[in-house]
Design an enzyme around this catalytic site. Structure first.
Site, PDB file in Angstrom:
ATOM      1  N   ILE A 107       8.141   2.785  -2.397  1.00  0.00           N
ATOM      2  CA  ILE A 107       9.168   3.256  -1.513  1.00  0.00           C
ATOM      3  C   ILE A 107       9.399   3.192  -0.456  1.00  0.00           C
ATOM      4  O   ILE A 107       8.108   2.463   0.111  1.00  0.00           O
ATOM      5  CB  ILE A 107       9.093   5.032  -1.695  1.00  0.00           C
ATOM      6  CG1 ILE A 107       9.921   5.165  -1.580  1.00  0.00           C
ATOM      7  CG2 ILE A 107       7.751   5.482  -1.377  1.00  0.00           C
ATOM      8  CD1 ILE A 107      10.182   6.546  -1.236  1.00  0.00           C
TER       9      ILE A 107
ATOM     10  N   GLY B 142       0.773  -1.079  -0.103  1.00  0.00           N
ATOM     11  CA  GLY B 142      -0.221   0.412   0.573  1.00  0.00           C
ATOM     12  C   GLY B 142       0.805   1.370   0.024  1.00  0.00           C
ATOM     13  O   GLY B 142       0.186   2.561   0.068  1.00  0.00           O
ATOM     14  N   HIS B 143       2.385   0.959  -0.104  1.00  0.00           N
ATOM     15  CA  HIS B 143       3.227   2.692   0.075  1.00  0.00           C
ATOM     16  C   HIS B 143       3.520   2.959  -1.443  1.00  0.00           C
ATOM     17  O   HIS B 143       4.461   2.002  -1.979  1.00  0.00           O
ATOM     18  CB  HIS B 143       4.311   2.109   0.930  1.00  0.00           C
ATOM     19  CG  HIS B 143       4.388   3.436   1.784  1.00  0.00           C
ATOM     20  ND1 HIS B 143       5.974   4.146   1.074  1.00  0.00           N
ATOM     21  CD2 HIS B 143       3.855   4.486   2.422  1.00  0.00           C
ATOM     22  CE1 HIS B 143       6.262   5.412   2.044  1.00  0.00           C
ATOM     23  NE2 HIS B 143       5.067   5.262   2.492  1.00  0.00           N
ATOM     24  N   TYR B 144       2.551   4.049  -1.862  1.00  0.00           N
ATOM     25  CA  TYR B 144       2.870   4.524  -3.059  1.00  0.00           C
ATOM     26  C   TYR B 144       2.826   3.527  -4.351  1.00  0.00           C
ATOM     27  O   TYR B 144       3.820   3.072  -4.926  1.00  0.00           O
ATOM     28  CB  TYR B 144       3.813   5.131  -2.802  1.00  0.00           C
ATOM     29  CG  TYR B 144       3.976   6.820  -1.843  1.00  0.00           C
ATOM     30  CD1 TYR B 144       2.464   6.948  -1.797  1.00  0.00           C
ATOM     31  CD2 TYR B 144       5.444   5.814  -1.026  1.00  0.00           C
ATOM     32  CE1 TYR B 144       3.044   8.238  -0.746  1.00  0.00           C
ATOM     33  CE2 TYR B 144       4.794   7.854  -0.208  1.00  0.00           C
ATOM     34  CZ  TYR B 144       4.220   8.536  -0.176  1.00  0.00           C
ATOM     35  OH  TYR B 144       3.919   9.165   1.082  1.00  0.00           O
TER      36      TYR B 144
END
Length: 142
Positions: A53, A46-48
């Site tokens: 990243i 879910g991180h970008y």
């Protein structure tokens, strides 16, 4: 120096930082450890999306985990009291190898302070500073 074994197993189980820590140097005050950030790490889900990243909080957690393992190896039991300062310099991407170097020193009031630098080795093999982190711990010698 080897890979972190059962000294930090309980703490590591609760951490999003999952890769085995490889110790490159450790003495009573200084440490250096590294590991590779797996491209399959669930933290990336879910991180970008589209621009994966490694989260800044995981860089802080990386420094914290190394500091805890370092302290444990030297007969100290630490509790994180504060994140005193953090400066993110460059992003860390899946597959990068990170190296956490730092030292712990006594601070006022019986606390210990950890100053750490996280470097990320990119595809070109050149390590670059990703973050500078300063943590303060309440601690005691066992």
């Amino acid at each position: 120096m080897g890979v972190l074994d059962d000294a930090g197993t309980e703490v590591m189980a609760a951490s999003p930082v999952r890769a085995p820590i490889e110790w490159e140097h450790m003495d009573s005050e200084e440490f250096c450890a590294s590991w590779t950030i797996s491209p399959d790490d669930p933290i990336f889900r879910g991180h970008y999306p589209g621009f994966l990243i490694y989260p800044g909080v995981c860089l802080i957690e990386s420094a914290h985990q190394v500091a805890l393992a370092h302290a444990s190896a030297h007969g100290r039991s630490l509790v994180l009291a504060a994140i005193e300062n953090t400066r993110f310099r460059r992003p860390v991407f899946p597959g990068h190898r990170i190296t956490v170097t730092g030292r712990t020193v006594a601070a006022d009031g019986g606390h210990l302070r950890c100053a750490a630098t996280v470097r990320s080795t990119r595809d070109d093999g050149e390590p670059r500073e990703a973050a500078r982190i300063r943590l303060r711990y309440a601690g005691q010698i066992r």
